[in-house]
Design an enzyme around this catalytic site. Structure first.
Site, PDB file in Angstrom:
ATOM      1  N   TYR A 225      22.854 -31.305  55.770  1.00  0.00           N
ATOM      2  CA  TYR A 225      22.410 -32.694  55.655  1.00  0.00           C
ATOM      3  C   TYR A 225      21.768 -33.189  56.948  1.00  0.00           C
ATOM      4  CZ  TYR A 225      24.240 -34.426  51.183  1.00  0.00           C
ATOM      5  OH  TYR A 225      24.452 -34.691  49.863  1.00  0.00           O
TER       6      TYR A 225
ATOM      7  N   LYS B 171      31.351 -20.429  51.432  1.00  0.00           N
ATOM      8  CA  LYS B 171      30.485 -19.408  50.840  1.00  0.00           C
ATOM      9  C   LYS B 171      30.383 -18.299  51.884  1.00  0.00           C
ATOM     10  CE  LYS B 171      27.824 -17.854  47.520  1.00  0.00           C
ATOM     11  NZ  LYS B 171      28.323 -17.475  46.183  1.00  0.00           N
TER      12      LYS B 171
ATOM     13  N   ASP C 175      31.286 -21.270  44.346  1.00  0.00           N
ATOM     14  CA  ASP C 175      30.942 -21.062  42.925  1.00  0.00           C
ATOM     15  C   ASP C 175      32.208 -20.939  42.086  1.00  0.00           C
ATOM     16  OD1 ASP C 175      31.397 -18.689  44.320  1.00  0.00           O
ATOM     17  OD2 ASP C 175      29.891 -17.528  43.232  1.00  0.00           O
TER      18      ASP C 175
ATOM     19  N   ASP D 295      29.524 -32.735  48.436  1.00  0.00           N
ATOM     20  CA  ASP D 295      28.701 -33.661  47.637  1.00  0.00           C
ATOM     21  C   ASP D 295      28.753 -33.228  46.172  1.00  0.00           C
ATOM     22  OD1 ASP D 295      26.739 -35.653  47.020  1.00  0.00           O
ATOM     23  OD2 ASP D 295      25.215 -34.069  47.001  1.00  0.00           O
TER      24      ASP D 295
ATOM     25  N   ASP E 212      31.314 -34.854  42.847  1.00  0.00           N
ATOM     26  CA  ASP E 212      30.775 -35.400  41.596  1.00  0.00           C
ATOM     27  C   ASP E 212      31.414 -34.703  40.396  1.00  0.00           C
ATOM     28  OD1 ASP E 212      28.997 -37.201  42.777  1.00  0.00           O
ATOM     29  OD2 ASP E 212      27.347 -36.644  41.441  1.00  0.00           O
TER      30      ASP E 212
END
Ligand code: IPM
Ligand code: MG
Length: 361
Positions: free
Chosen positions: A135, A190, A222, A246, A250
C-alpha cells in the site's frame, strides 16, 4: 476528551449523525468538532484531506470517521481521490494497528450466506497491519520496461516491503490481544512465494518466543481465504499484512451476513485512534435514510474503550445495540420476515432510547 468527527461521503453523514446522538446521550465531557473529508472535502477545498482536517484529527484523542468515496471521483488524479483521505490519515497519524472484529450476532445468524451452524457464535478478530506493505511501499509508478516479458513496453509497479520493527510491533499487538481472548493467533502470509512474507513469518515467530502462553499457527493467505468459509470458527485472532488484511477482512465480515454491523479501530502507538464502520460509503443508498448506523455506533463504543478509557460507556452502547436487536428492530440490510423494518434515524433513536432507559435504571 476531544473527538474529531469526520463523516465523509455517501451514507457517512447519515450514520455518523446517529453515532453522535448516541455519544451525546452518555453525558460525558466530550468536545466534538466536525470537519470535511473525502469527496466532500475535495468539493469544498479541492483536496480530500485538507490541512485543517488533518490538523483537527492529529490534535484529537480520537477520530470518528464515516466513509469516503463515490464513483464520480474515479477519474480524478490519484492524489485527489477520496480514498487518499483515509490512507493519508492512517499514514500521518501512524495508525498501524487495525482491529476488524467479525462477530455474528445470534439474532442475525440467518443473514449469512453460510449455514447457521458454521457461523453461530462466530467471533474472530482480524488484526491488519495498516501503514506498510504494498500500500505504501516505494518505489511505485509507471515506466517503460527494461526487462521482463515485454521489454520496451509500458509497465506499472508497486513495492511490497516490511521492515522488522513494523512486523514486530503488529505481532506484539496480536499476541497481546490474544491474551485477552482464547490465546490463539493465526499469522497469515505468503511465505511460499514472497520474500517479504517469509520475513514476516520469521519475525512473527521470533516475537512469539515472548508469548509462550499463546498458540501460534502460520497459514498461507490462499488457504486462509478457503478456511474462512470452510470452518471460520477455527480462527480467533488473525494477524496479517496490509494487503492480505484488506481482502480477508472483507471476506470475514461477510461471513456474518451483515457488514452493516461491524465496527473497526485503527490505533497508533499512543492509543490515539480512528474509528470507522467496516463498510464503505454506499453511494447507491446515500441520502435515503435506510443505511444501518449500528457499525458506526459500535465503532463509537470501540473508541470509548480503546482511546478514551471509558469501558463502562462502551458497554452501555453495546448492551443497548443488543437490546434493540433483541426487540426485533432491523434496518433494510439485516431485515428478515417477522422483524420490524426501521430507517437509519429510527435505529439511532432506538439505541439512544435503550441507553436512556438503562441510565434511569
Ligand atoms: C478498507 C478500504 C480501504 C483500503 C480503501 C478505501 C483505501 O478498502 O479500509 O479496507 O483498501 O484499505
Ligand atoms: Mg477494504
Amino acid at each position: 476528551m476531544k473527538i474529531a468527527v469526520l463523516p465523509g461521503d455517501g451514507i457517512g453523514t447519515e450514520i455518523v449523525a446517529e453515532a453522535v446522538k448516541v455519544l451525546n446521550v452518555l453525558d460525558l465531557p466530550f468536545e466534538m468538532e466536525t470537519a470535511l473529508v473525502g469527496g466532500a472535502a475535495y468539493e469544498a477545498h479541492g483536496h480530500p484531506l485538507p490541512d485543517s482536517t488533518l490538523k483537527l484529527a492529529k490534535e484529537a484523542d480520537a477520530v470518528l470517521f464515516g466513509a469516503v468515496g463515490d464513483w464520480k471521483y474515479d477519474k480524478l488524479d490519484r492524489p485527489l481521490r477520496p480514498e487518499q483521505a483515509i490512507l493519508g490519515l492512517r499514514k500521518n497519524l501512524g495508525l498501524f494497528a487495525n482491529f476488524r472484529p467479525a462477530i455474528c450476532y445470534e439474532e442475525l445468524v440467518g443473514a449469512s450466506s453460510l449455514k447457521p451452524e458454521l457461523i453461530s457464535g462466530l467471533d474472530i478478530l482480524i488484526i491488519r497491519e495498516l501503514t506498510g506493505d504494498i500500500y505504501f511501499g516505494q518505489p511505485r509508478g509507471r515506466r517503460t520496461a527494461v526487462d521482463g516479458h515485454f521489454p520496451g513496453t509500458e509497465e506499472a509497479f508497486d513495492t511490497m516491503r516490511y521492515s522488522k520493527p513494523e512486523i514486530e510491533r503488529i505481532a506484539h499487538v496480536a499476541f497481546q490481544a490474544a491474551r485477552k481472548r482464547s490465546k490463539k493467533v493465526t499469522s497469515v502470509d505468503k511465505a511460499n512465494v514472497l520474500e517479504t512474507f517469509q520475513f514476516w513469518k520469521d519475525v512473527v515467530t521470533e516475537v512469539h518466543a515472548q508469548y509462550p502462553d499463546v498458540e501460534l499457527q502460520h497459514m498461507y493467505v490462499d488457504n486462509a481465504a478457503m478456511q474462512l468459509v470452510k470452518a471460520p470458527k477455527a480462527f480467533d485472532v488473525v494477524v496479517t499484512g496490509n494487503m492480505f488484511g484488506d481482502i480477508l477482512s472483507d471476506e470475514a465480515s461477510m461471513l456474518t451476513g451483515s457488514i452493516g454491523m461491524l465496527p473497526s479501530a485503527s490505533l497508533n502507538s499512543s492509543n490515539q485512534g480512528l474509528y470507522e464502520p467496516s463498510h464503505g460509503s454506499a453511494p447507491d443508498i446515500a441520502g435515503k435514510n435506510i443505511a444501518n448506523p449500528l457499525a458506526t455506533i459500535l465503532s463509537a463504543a470501540m473508541m470509548l474503550r480503546f482511546s478514551l478509557n471509558q469501558p463502562e460507556a462502551a458497554n452501555r452502547i453495546e448492551t443497548a445495540v443488543k437490546t434493540v436487536l433483541a426487540s426485533g428492530l432491523r434496518t433494510a440490510d439485516i431485515w428478515s420476515e417477522g422483524t420490524t423494518k426501521v430507517n437509519t434515524q429510527q435505529m439511532g433513536a432506538a439505541v439512544v432510547a435503550a441507553i436512556t432507559k438503562t441510565t434511569k435504571g
